[in-house]
Design an enzyme around this catalytic site. Structure first.
Site, PDB file in Angstrom:
ATOM      1  N   CYS A   8      -4.338   0.779  -2.106  1.00 51.03           N
ATOM      2  CA  CYS A   8      -4.264  -0.332  -1.348  1.00 51.03           C
ATOM      3  C   CYS A   8      -3.078  -0.979  -2.192  1.00 51.03           C
ATOM      4  O   CYS A   8      -2.763  -1.175  -3.376  1.00 51.03           O
ATOM      5  CB  CYS A   8      -5.518  -0.985  -1.544  1.00 51.03           C
ATOM      6  SG  CYS A   8      -6.655  -0.521  -0.505  1.00 51.03           S
ATOM      7  N   ASN A  61       0.727  -1.191  -0.065  1.00 47.34           N
ATOM      8  CA  ASN A  61      -0.017   0.080   0.227  1.00 47.34           C
ATOM      9  C   ASN A  61       0.874   1.291  -0.007  1.00 47.34           C
ATOM     10  O   ASN A  61       1.834   1.374   0.434  1.00 47.34           O
ATOM     11  CB  ASN A  61      -1.160   0.050   1.297  1.00 47.34           C
ATOM     12  CG  ASN A  61      -0.529  -0.270   2.532  1.00 47.34           C
ATOM     13  OD1 ASN A  61       0.728  -0.777   2.742  1.00 47.34           O
ATOM     14  ND2 ASN A  61      -1.187  -0.040   3.748  1.00 47.34           N
ATOM     15  N   GLU A 117      -3.244  -3.916  -3.347  1.00 51.16           N
ATOM     16  CA  GLU A 117      -3.766  -4.574  -4.699  1.00 51.16           C
ATOM     17  C   GLU A 117      -3.711  -3.734  -5.571  1.00 51.16           C
ATOM     18  O   GLU A 117      -3.580  -4.355  -6.756  1.00 51.16           O
ATOM     19  CB  GLU A 117      -5.429  -5.163  -4.293  1.00 51.16           C
ATOM     20  CG  GLU A 117      -5.397  -6.249  -3.270  1.00 51.16           C
ATOM     21  CD  GLU A 117      -5.445  -5.666  -1.852  1.00 51.16           C
ATOM     22  OE1 GLU A 117      -5.049  -4.621  -1.564  1.00 51.16           O
ATOM     23  OE2 GLU A 117      -5.712  -6.592  -0.897  1.00 51.16           O
TER      24      GLU A 117
END
Ligand code: THU
Length: 134
Positions: free
Chosen positions: A60, A49, A62
């Site tokens: 994030c 992150n 991801e």
């Protein structure tokens, strides 16, 4: 990497996620996160992150992972893990489940504190690219 393929080394995937977590930029939340995934061609990708002084703009882990996926050749995510600052397994947030669905689909396997689960169990009845063509 699925079905009759070689067993997936989840410990290795977690180690890559922990390494990514160590590079997180999370001065505002104090909550570093690392993620790693196996791609259908065998490569392993990761992300951490990256927060921002404008709090709502934080990325994030991801987000970094899906960017790396495309920046290193694309493909489909088959196995995914997410860890917190202790290196313990963490569930991805709701928005990130949607990010993972785009590139892994409902069958992507996700490590959770409750075991390895398909994404379809973590994001039931997901909205996806197929809905746009209906
Ligand atoms: N975070 C992630 O990076 N991924 C998740 O799936 C859960 C939350 C980050 C966002 C923020 O930088 C910090 O964790 C605290 O919410």
């Amino acid at each position: 990497m699925t079905g009759t393929g070689p067993a997936v080394d989840w410990e290795k995937l977690r180690a890559v996620a922990r390494d990514a977590m160590s590079r997180a930029y999370a001065p505002y939340s104090g909550y570093p996160v690392g993620v790693a995934a196996l791609v259908d061609d065998g490569r392993i990708i990761s992300g951490c992150n990256v927060e921002n002084a404008s709090y709502g703009l934080g990325l994030c882990a991801e987000c970094g992972l899906v960017s790396e996926l495309h920046n290193t050749g694309g493909g489909r995510l088959t196995h995914f893990t997410c860890v917190d600052r202790h290196g313990d397994t963490l569930v991805p947030c709701g928005r990130c489940r949607q990010l993972l669905h785009e590139f892994g689909g409902p069958e992507m396997l996700l490590e959770t504190p409750a075991g390895i689960l398909p994404l379809s169990q973590m994001l039931p009845q997901a909205f996806g690219p197929e809905h746009l063509s209906k």
